[in-house]
Structures are given as C-alpha cells and as structure tokens.
Design an enzyme around this catalytic site. Structure first.
Site, PDB file in Angstrom:
ATOM      1  N   PRO A 147      42.063  -6.571  -0.151  1.00 18.27           N
ATOM      2  CA  PRO A 147      41.907  -7.404  -1.360  1.00 18.27           C
ATOM      3  C   PRO A 147      41.746  -6.543  -2.603  1.00 18.27           C
ATOM      4  O   PRO A 147      41.077  -5.513  -2.591  1.00 18.27           O
ATOM      5  CB  PRO A 147      40.638  -8.208  -1.073  1.00 18.27           C
ATOM      6  N   HIS A 165      16.716   9.497   3.133  1.00 19.77           N
ATOM      7  CA  HIS A 165      18.179   9.476   3.022  1.00 19.77           C
ATOM      8  C   HIS A 165      18.685  10.695   2.244  1.00 19.77           C
ATOM      9  O   HIS A 165      19.688  11.321   2.630  1.00 19.77           O
ATOM     10  CB  HIS A 165      18.632   8.207   2.293  1.00 19.77           C
ATOM     11  N   LYS A 189      48.469  -7.118  -5.064  1.00 22.74           N
ATOM     12  CA  LYS A 189      49.619  -7.783  -4.436  1.00 22.74           C
ATOM     13  C   LYS A 189      50.194  -8.859  -5.358  1.00 22.74           C
ATOM     14  O   LYS A 189      51.410  -8.936  -5.554  1.00 22.74           O
ATOM     15  CB  LYS A 189      49.200  -8.382  -3.093  1.00 22.74           C
ATOM     16  N   GLY A 249      47.883  -5.452   2.309  1.00 17.08           N
ATOM     17  CA  GLY A 249      46.911  -4.507   1.776  1.00 17.08           C
ATOM     18  C   GLY A 249      45.552  -5.147   1.602  1.00 17.08           C
ATOM     19  O   GLY A 249      45.411  -6.379   1.656  1.00 17.08           O
ATOM     20  N   HIS A 254      11.258   6.408   1.807  1.00 23.66           N
ATOM     21  CA  HIS A 254      12.458   5.940   2.529  1.00 23.66           C
ATOM     22  C   HIS A 254      13.727   6.522   1.889  1.00 23.66           C
ATOM     23  O   HIS A 254      14.584   7.086   2.596  1.00 23.66           O
ATOM     24  CB  HIS A 254      12.503   4.416   2.504  1.00 23.66           C
ATOM     25  N   GLU A 255      13.846   6.389   0.568  1.00 20.48           N
ATOM     26  CA  GLU A 255      15.031   6.905  -0.107  1.00 20.48           C
ATOM     27  C   GLU A 255      15.058   8.434  -0.089  1.00 20.48           C
ATOM     28  O   GLU A 255      16.140   9.027  -0.021  1.00 20.48           O
ATOM     29  CB  GLU A 255      15.085   6.384  -1.554  1.00 20.48           C
ATOM     30  N   THR A 281      44.131  -4.927  -4.289  1.00 20.60           N
ATOM     31  CA  THR A 281      45.044  -3.793  -4.447  1.00 20.60           C
ATOM     32  C   THR A 281      46.252  -4.125  -5.309  1.00 20.60           C
ATOM     33  O   THR A 281      47.103  -3.257  -5.517  1.00 20.60           O
ATOM     34  CB  THR A 281      45.511  -3.290  -3.065  1.00 20.60           C
TER      35      THR A 281
END
Length: 634
Positions: free
Chosen positions: A230, A453, A234, A228, A449-450, A232
């Site tokens: 990183p 988006h 284990k 899985g 610019h933002e 998660t």
C-alpha cells in the site's frame, strides 16, 4: 503528486435525471389532481336541482321527496320522479336536489318528513372546500415526495460514484470517468519506479498511436496487473498512463461492484466495459481487485455467490475484446497471492508490474515532487531526510511533507525548516505526543526499559544504528527507541535477525536486571520478537532441529460474517516442535542479552539517568555516553 479530483460524469448510457424533472412531475400531478377534483365537484353540483326551502316543503307535502340527507344547514336528497321535460332539445332533469335550511330551526320539518315517510339521514358537518382538498391531497403529496426524495438520493449516490442516476440506476456502472485531458498526471509526476514506467510507456504509446504498433504486428496487452505494498503509487501510476495516452479513463474500486442484490455486480461490469468500448481507445482501472478477484470455490455460496458471478463477468468481458478494440484494463492489488488463477493467466492480465518501496534516490525525488509548492527554508536537507526515511512509501513521504507544512502553520512560520521536517517524521513514525503525566516510579521504569533497548542496539554488532531514544509518550507507547538502517536491506541474514530479536528483548532484560521483575510494558516487544522467531523457524529454515523446511501456518479469513480457518500443512507433533524451537530461540537470546546488560550496567544506568533529565537523547549524545562507559571486565 496527487492531482485534483475532476468532476465525475456517469459512464452509463442515457441522460441522467435531474431534481428539476422530479419537481416538474409533482407540479404536473398537482395540476391534474386539482382539475379532476374541481371538475368532479362541479359536475356533481350541476347535476342537482337547487330548490328553495318553500319549494322543498311543498314537494315533501306532495309526497315527491324520497330521501333527505341533512349536513348542517345543507340539505340534499332525491325525488320520486324528476321534473318532466317540456322541450325536445332540453336534457332530462336530475332527480337529485339540494336546499338550505333557514337560520331559525323549523320545528315542523321533522314531523312533516316522518308523516310523508321520507327517509332521513344525518351527517357531520364538513369543513370548507379547501380543508377537504388538503385532506385528500396530503397523502398523495407524501407518497410522491417520498418517491422523489428516494430518486434524488439514489441519483446523488450514483453520480458520486460515476454511475447513471435515477431510482433504478443501481445496476449501472459506478466508475468515475475522466475525460481526455482531465488526468493531468504524467510520468514526470511519478518519482522512481523506472522499470514500472518503462513497461507502462508501451501501453500509453499504443493507446496514443495504435496503428504504429499494428503495422509492427504487435498486440496490445488486454490487462496489466500492478502489484505492490500500500502507498507505492499504483493508482497514481494508472492515472499517469491515462495522462500520457490522453484517452478516457474509467476508475472504480473492486468493492463498488458488489451489492446486496444478486446480479448487480455483473450488470455493472457489463455496463462499464460497454461504455469503455464505445469510447475506445480507453483505460479501465480497477483498484483493489482482490475484493472481487479472489480464488473461486472458497466461499460458502459456491457458483451462486455474488462475488464469483462478478469475477466471471470480468473474465468474460476481458475475453470478449476484439483486436480493433483498444481498451486496456489496469488493476491494482497488494495481495496477488489470493487472486484467481483464471484472472492471472495470459490473455487476461498479460503483464504483471511489481512496485516496490522507493529506495533512497527515489525517496529524495518523491520529496522534491511533494514539496514543490511548500516554501522550504535554506537548511531543509531533503537528501538527509531521504536517508532517515527508510521503509517509507510514496504516500508516507507525501504525508510527512504535509505534516511539516501543518506544523509550520500551527507555529506561525512562513517556511518549513529541517527541524519541522524531522518533527513531522517523528510524528509519522512514532506517533503524536500524548498528554499524560507519569509518576516518578513509572518514569524511572520507562527510562531503564528504553535504555535496555539502546544498550542492546549499541553493543550488538549486527543491529541497526541507534538514532534516538525518548521517554516522552508517543502514539500507543510510553517510550520509544528508534533505529535507522544504514543500508537498504532486501535479504536478511541470520545474524542480523538474531540481533534484532536481542534489541527487542533488551527492554525486558533491563527491567529484570534493575528491578528483579518485569512489567507489562514489554508486551509489544514480545509480540514482535515471537513473530520474527516463528518466521525464522517456519519460513526461512533457521532452525537446526526443524531443518530446511517451510511450513504454511493456518490463517483465518472472514467470509460472509464467519471465520474460516485455512488448514496448516503440518502435523500436531511438528507444531509442538516448532513451538519448542521458537521458545528455545527466544530464551537463548534473553540469556545473551542479560549477560550483555550485566557487562554494560554502568552505561545502562548512565543512559537512564540522562533520559530522566532530558527525556530525549539523540544519537551523538548516546555515543558520547558509550565511549565514556566501557564494559565491565568479566
């Protein structure tokens, strides 16, 4: 929930050395040295005759003195013949003598010695006996101290890694050993992962009561591979298995097997498995097994490579389990694609458990577990926070709760409210606020610019919903536009990916529309858009010209300090076609976004103006602006 780390105990056999044993060794050596020194000095002193100065001169005149050694006021020498033995029981007298010169120099002594032909020697005057003792003792003290220090440091290192102590304990296993009951983590502390816990409950049940399963003819799996991304859980899940089974638990990372000495990794593997078999039923957990379990034959060292020898020893040990040895090997990796085929076959890792990122109910449960010891305010809504943390792993959620608690402590609060939780989420996702001052020109450029988006995210039908826009520098970005998926996506449609690329290109399109030129601020946007477009063309068959074909791109790996390139499986002509398709897709989306921004230029300018005033806009404020600025007619 992360449990406290227990005290490590060595998994190797034999008692561990302690610093007190080294101190006792030094004291013993000093005692022997001092005794030998004084015994030798006293024995030499007793073997010499002590002559008065008058008797010494008479012996010289009689011609009995052969040699003389002068060292300050002390005179030693030898006689031509010793004193005769008068009694039968008396030991023979030595021909060596010693005497002391008078305080006043005797001018007749040297001429007398020369007249009688006595060999005269002179030595520099030495210090006191304790000074001579230190001169002879200090080098030995330094050597012994160096060996003792090296042994103590090696012992600390081995004990810190769970291995046996001592100067030569580096071949022992460094696995951390958890006694029965020390791993207080159980499956109740692991939220979500219902399928993984169901598969692992059989393992803990078998280890707790193996006879019950043997009567049914069931055989315990020799190995379970946890796969899985990183974070998660284990490692947490492996500790929960040990906690449920209440058996000894040996934990080690794959990289701890490898040292610069050839054969050390294989020796540590043998020692770890031998220790686990002695305490069976037991669990061995190897974290990041891909560091030693990569496919063999890809290295420069061939079969003599230390990593491959370690892997071979792991395979041999897992094959060597007897049916009555209830030892289970749990291993974790986030790169199952690089593991050796022999390691993955049944008989070694019989069961493979896949751990995914938690869904919304699991994220809420994880937040509840990690906030059990955090005083939450009445307005703290963990269900809403779980909805705003799509793509977070369990480790990310734990970090979020901890950041919120730290923020509460920094501001002097007694509890953690929803504002702090959201601020901690922004810090985890966007990064911390940066203390930098932008000029008015740069701030205006970042605002447009933002806004580009944001307009693309609002107007493209398949884009993720917009959540927040800010021009406050965070992390490595000068501004951030944040989107929150409304559903958990595990399969991406072509239309969704096209709109995702469109949002990435919206900032650059706004700069080009407003300022008639672009800036370097779109570098990260272009990287993400290019990678996504290339993946669509080469992996998902989303190009009519390329067709339904998946290509493997060449990947570079670092091995033994050298870059080793993995060969791609397509020709140079195909590579040119792929590059052309990626460029065509990006240019087409750039033209579409340019037209979209042109139609919504009024909204773009209004968003930029409000951003310059407030610096941060939430989703509801943006929606009000969208409703107040309809698109221009074409």
């Amino acid at each position: 929930m992360t449990d406290k780390q227990p005290v490590n105990t060595p998994s190797g056999t034999g008692p561990a050395q302690s610093p007190n044993s080294g101190i006792r060794l030094i004291v013993w050596f000093l005692t022997v040295f001092l005794f030998s020194y004084f015994w030798l000095d006293m024995s030499q002193t007793q073997q010499r005759q002590d002559l008065s100065y008058t008797e010494f001169k008479e012996r010289v005149r009689a011609g009995d003195v052969a040699t003389v050694t002068m060292q300050g006021a002390q005179v030693t020498g030898t006689l031509h013949r010793p004193e005769p033995v008068t009694g039968a029981n008396q030991a023979p007298v030595s021909n060596r003598f010693t005497t002391t010169l008078p305080p006043i120099d005797d001018p007749q002594l040297i001429p007398l010695l020369e007249e009688q032909g006595v060999e005269v020697r002179a030595r520099a005057e030495e210090g006191s006996w304790w000074a001579r003792l230190l001169v002879g003792l200090i080098p030995w003290l330094l050597i012994i101290g160096l060996f003792w220090y090296a042994s103590a440091r090696m012992q600390e290192r081995m004990m810190g890694g769970g291995g046996a102590g001592g100067l030569f304990g580096f071949a022992k296993s460094r696995a951390k050993r958890f006694e029965r009951g020390q791993s207080r983590v159980t499956f109740d502390d692991v939220a979500g992962l219902a399928n993984a816990k169901r598969d692992l409950r059989e393992i803990s049940g078998y280890l707790r009561d193996p006879e019950h399963y043997r009567k049914l003819g069931a055989k315990i799996p020799r190995g379970v591979l946890l796969m899985g991304p990183p974070g998660t859980g284990k490692t947490l899940l492996a500790r929960a298995v040990a906690g449920e089974a209440d058996v000894p638990f040996f934990s080690i990372s794959g990289s701890e097997f490898i040292e610069m000495f050839v054969g050390v990794g294989a020796s540590r593997v043998r020692d770890m498995f031998e220790s686990a078999k002695k305490e069976a039923p037991a669990i061995i957990f190897i974290d990041e097994i891909d560091s030693v379990g990569r496919a063999r034959g890809t290295g420069l060292g061939g079969g003599h490579d230390e990593r491959e020898q370690t892997l071979n020893q792991i395979l041999n040990e897992m094959d060597g389990f007897d049916p009555h040895e209830t030892v289970v090997v749990l291993a974790a990796t986030n790169r199952p694609d690089v593991l050796d085929a022999a390691l993955m076959r049944p008989g070694r890792f019989d069961r493979k458990v896949t751990l995914d990122l938690p869904d919304r109910p699991a994220r809420e449960a994880i937040l509840k577990i990690h906030s059990r010891e955090v005083p939450l305010a009445a307005d703290a809504d963990l269900a809403r926070l779980a909805a705003l943390t799509v793509g977070f792993s369990g480790a990310d959620l734990e970090n979020l709760v901890n950041e919120a608690a730290l923020l509460a402590g920094r501001t002097g609060r007694n509890d953690v409210d929803m504002t702090l939780l959201l601020e901690a989420r922004d810090k985890v996702v966007l990064g911390g606020l940066r203390e930098m001052v932008l000029s008015d020109e740069e701030k205006n450029l970042v605002a447009f610019h933002e806004s580009g988006h944001a307009v693309a995210a609002c107007m493209l039908p398949h884009a993720d919903p917009l959540d927040k826009v800010t021009i406050l520098p965070r992390g490595r970005a000068l501004g951030v536009t944040e989107q929150i998926p409304d559903v958990e996506r595990h399969n991406f449609k072509q239309s969704y990916l096209y709109d995702r690329i469109g949002v990435m290109l919206g900032g650059r399109g706004a700069e080009k529309l407003i300022f008639s030129e672009v800036s370097s601020g779109a570098e990260e946007d272009l990287k993400q858009a290019t990678n996504l477009a290339r993946h669509m063309v080469t992996h998902w068959g989303m190009s009519d010209r390329i067709g339904p074909v998946a290509f493997r791109r060449g990947e570079e790996h670092i091995f033994l300090g050298r870059e080793m390139a993995q060969q791609r499986d397509f020709s140079e002509h195909t590579a040119e076609v792929i590059d052309a398709e990626v460029s065509r897709l990006l240019k087409a989306r750039e033209e579409d976004i340019a037209q979209l921004l042109e139609r919504h230029r009024a909204l773009l300018e209004a968003l930029a103006k409000m951003l310059l005033e407030k610096e941060t806009l939430e989703a509801d404020e943006i929606q009000k602006l969208v409703a107040a600025h309809p698109p221009a007619s074409t």
